[in-house]
Design a protein around this motif. Structure first.
Motif, PDB file in Angstrom:
ATOM      1  N   ASN A 285      -4.717   5.790   9.321  1.00 59.90           N
ATOM      2  CA  ASN A 285      -3.850   5.632   8.034  1.00 59.90           C
ATOM      3  C   ASN A 285      -2.562   4.466   8.786  1.00 59.90           C
ATOM      4  OD1 ASN A 285      -4.884   7.258   6.492  1.00 59.90           O
ATOM      5  ND2 ASN A 285      -3.725   8.976   7.207  1.00 59.90           N
TER       6      ASN A 285
ATOM      7  N   ASN B 237      -4.025   1.368   8.034  1.00 59.61           N
ATOM      8  CA  ASN B 237      -4.722   0.856   6.544  1.00 59.61           C
ATOM      9  C   ASN B 237      -6.149   0.587   6.716  1.00 59.61           C
ATOM     10  OD1 ASN B 237      -2.441   1.787   5.248  1.00 59.61           O
ATOM     11  ND2 ASN B 237      -1.612  -0.025   5.393  1.00 59.61           N
TER      12      ASN B 237
ATOM     13  N   ARG C 107     -10.799   7.365   8.892  1.00 61.87           N
ATOM     14  CA  ARG C 107      -9.916   6.023   8.443  1.00 61.87           C
ATOM     15  C   ARG C 107      -8.764   6.383   9.680  1.00 61.87           C
ATOM     16  NH1 ARG C 107      -7.390   6.934   2.801  1.00 61.87           N
ATOM     17  NH2 ARG C 107      -5.640   5.436   3.396  1.00 61.87           N
TER      18      ARG C 107
ATOM     19  N   ILE D   8       0.946  -1.135   0.129  1.00 64.90           N
ATOM     20  CA  ILE D   8      -0.020  -0.092  -0.039  1.00 64.90           C
ATOM     21  C   ILE D   8       0.956   1.388  -0.111  1.00 64.90           C
ATOM     22  CG2 ILE D   8      -1.592   1.309   1.226  1.00 64.90           C
ATOM     23  CD1 ILE D   8      -2.440  -1.312   2.494  1.00 64.90           C
TER      24      ILE D   8
ATOM     25  N   LEU E 263      -9.991   0.360  -2.250  1.00 68.55           N
ATOM     26  CA  LEU E 263      -8.762   1.043  -1.920  1.00 68.55           C
ATOM     27  C   LEU E 263      -8.291   1.247  -3.429  1.00 68.55           C
ATOM     28  CD1 LEU E 263      -5.853   0.746   0.169  1.00 68.55           C
ATOM     29  CD2 LEU E 263      -5.431   0.940  -2.162  1.00 68.55           C
TER      30      LEU E 263
END
Length: 114
Positions: free
Chosen positions: A72, A75, A70, A27, A96
């Motif tokens: 981060n 994730n 969210r 990611i 995503l």
């Protein structure tokens, strides 16, 4: 990239649910995470998305009722759904998007009864 969603279920009109989705794999730092939904007989539609920098985008039908957030570092993206209506009944898909590539979770069913 793999996405694992949880939190679907059944609720009565006016009730609340919270969806969660955790992403794993490769990611990158620039991405959008969010939620889409597909009701029976309808096309998949955007519900809400959020960038790493916290820029949000909501469908008009959920503004003021749903909140996306969210973490981060994990994730992980959440969708808090309040004041739910029967029209919110659908399979909700976590998404995503990074570098114009979409990844999808397995879908979680949300049912709102009147």
């Amino acid at each position: 990239v793999q996405l694992q969603a949880s939190g679907g279920g059944s609720v009565e009109t006016g009730g609340s649910l919270r969806l969660s989705c955790a992403a794993s794999g490769i990611i990158f730092g620039t991405n959008f995470m969010g939620w889409y939904r597909q009701a029976p007989g309808k096309q998949r539609e955007l519900v809400a998305t959020m960038s790493v920098g916290a820029t949000t985008n909501y469908a008009d039908s959920v503004k003021g009722r749903f909140t996306i957030s969210r973490e981060n570092g994990k994730n992980t993206v959440y969708l808090q759904m309040n004041s739910m209506e029967p029209e919110d009944t659908a399979v909700y898909y976590c998404n995503l998007r990074q570098y114009q590539t979409d990844f999808w979770g397995q879908g979680t069913l949300v049912t709102v009864s009147s």
